[in-house]
Design an enzyme around this catalytic site. Structure first.
Site: not given
Ligand code: NAD
Length: 420
Positions: A110, A223-225
């Site tokens: 990392k 509701y992100g990625n």
């Molecule tokens: P993102 O930034 O695209 O989305 C995060 C979402 O969480 C947003 O909709 C935000 O509004 C919401 N959020 C923030 N605070 C919140 C709260 N207090 N309560 C409810 N919702 C809340 O991020 P992402 O890429 O979707 O990542 C989300 C999780 O998935 C993280 O834990 C990340 O480590 C994990 N993850 C993502 C990936 C990836 O490829 N995107 C890979 C492995 C793990």
């Protein structure tokens, strides 16, 4: 092993505690355990960067290579104001277990730079990205250590970094980094890979739990990625009904079910999922305790704790987020018969498609999206069943089982290489 009480949340201490627990279950050779408790190698760099106002600012950066017994190391680069070396160490350890669990021929790493990208111009970000690669280029390489995007880094940043590394190498080196734009050697299918991989494990878990997915209800936190694609694919691929979703501003509930794409458009327009027509407002806390078949935490860590775990009614918890469940909550869910698909299994689709990107870069030949999806499905399904089998064999929860499978493989590689 004595575990000292933590005063401040230190992710690396958590990672070490998890390994210690796994070592106890496996009766791991103490020498192997000692090696696996600490990173193999780490680099700390100071990066002087010319800012737009003409001044020079010094940024602190890290790259941690945790263990490379199974192959070159791999892991993302985070640009974050609160980055610490212990966070990077913990994430590098987790990458080691994740790559091993998915049986990718890779170790874990990392990287991170302490900075606030939201306060920097594109030109400053580009200079910082290039400075980071200048500082670590001898440490990384397509067959040595392959970075990728993570928090606040993206395909554009990967393109700058690949370009800088290629300039230093004197030739194009697309394979030095993954998560690149498709036109520069990125892979098809990377966008929804994390959620898609999670959906494969959910499908298998539903078979194990005897749940008919076409009749199943789902709640998604975040509701992100990860969360949006999780909801979209649970409906479109598995036929589930999405009854609740949320983001940082709150949640929405509909007994009749939501259209994930319409909710995404509403969020894009208004900034949040809240106030979506014909839904009831619910809090993030309430969402977790809903009467649903499947709960998908896809936002933050530490949201399922010993306080709310007894109230979780879902039969399956699919952890797309990293670290949503505390160890105490894990025990409660296990006792209550809730089937947890642990984070480093459930969300491993992203690194798996990153690995596919590396392979395609070496090949100089690219697969279409359908082929990427099929290969991802095979990897995720195999990994899920290896964890399920270990959970039954040792009579342990799915997270402990995932550790057992991953650590056993790394330990075996170390023994065969006669490191111990
Ligand atoms: P993102 O930034 O695209 O989305 C995060 C979402 O969480 C947003 O909709 C935000 O509004 C919401 N959020 C923030 N605070 C919140 C709260 N207090 N309560 C409810 N919702 C809340 O991020 P992402 O890429 O979707 O990542 C989300 C999780 O998935 C993280 O834990 C990340 O480590 C994990 N993850 C993502 C990936 C990836 O490829 N995107 C890979 C492995 C793990």
């Amino acid at each position: 092993m004595e575990v000292k009480q933590m005063t401040k949340f230190n992710p690396f201490e958590v990672a070490q505690r998890q390994l210690d627990e796994c070592a106890r279950i496996l009766n791991l050779d103490p020498d192997v355990h000692a090696i696996l408790r600490v990173p193999m190698r780490e680099l700390h760099v100071s990066l002087p960067v010319r800012m737009d106002d003409g001044s020079i600012k010094i940024f602190q950066g890290f790259r941690v290579q945790y263990n490379d017994a199974r192959g070159p190391t791999k892991g993302g680069i985070r640009f974050h104001p609160d980055e610490t070396i212990d966070t990077v160490r913990a994430l590098a350890a987790w990458m080691t277990w994740k790559c091993s669990l998915l049986d990718l021929p890779l170790g874990g790493a990392k990287g991170g730079v302490i900075c606030n990208p939201k306060e920097m111009s594109q030109a400053e970000l580009e200079r910082l990205s290039r400075a980071y690669i200048q500082a670590i280029h001898q440490f990384i390489g397509p067959d040595k250590d392959i970075p990728a995007p993570d928090v606040y880094t993206n395909p554009q940043i990967m393109a700058w970094m690949m370009d800088e590394y290629s300039k230093i190498a004197g030739k194009n080196q697309f394979g030095v980094i993954t998560g690149k734009p498709i036109i520069l050697g990125g892979s098809a299918g990377r966008g929804d890979a994390t959620a898609r991989g999670g959906i494969c494990t959910l499908r298998e878990a539903a078979k194990e739990c005897g749940i008919d997915l076409k009749k199943a209800t789902v709640a998604v936190q975040g509701y992100g990625n990860a969360g949006y694609y999780g909801a979209y694919l649970a409906k479109s691929l598995l036929g589930c009904k999405i009854v609740a979703v949320s983001d940082s501003k709150g949640g929405i509930f509909s007994k009749e079910g939501l259209d994930p794409e319409a909710v995404r458009k509403h969020k894009a327009k208004t900034g949040s999922v809240i106030n979506f027509p014909n839904t009831k407002a619910i809090s993030n806390g309430d969402l977790l305790e809903l009467e649903v078949d499947i709960l998908i935490p896809a936002a933050l860590e530490n949201v399922i704790t010993e306080k709310n775990a007894p109230n979780i009614k879902a039969k399956i918890v699919a952890e797309l987020a990293n670290g949503p469940t505390t160890p105490e909550a894990d025990d409660i869910l296990y006792k209550n018969g809730v089937h947890v698909i642990p984070d480093f299994l459930c969300n491993a689709g992203g690194v798996t498609v990153s690995y596919f990107e590396m392979v395609q870069n070496f090949y100089m030949y690219f697969w279409d999206e359908k082929e990427v999806h099929q290969r991802l499905d095979r990897k995720m399904t195999t990994a899920y069943h290896s964890v399920l089998d270990a959970s039954k064999k040792y009579n342990i929860n799915m997270r402990q089982a995932a550790y057992v499978v991953a650590v056993e493989r790394v330990a075996e590689a170390m023994k065969l290489r006669a490191w111990v």
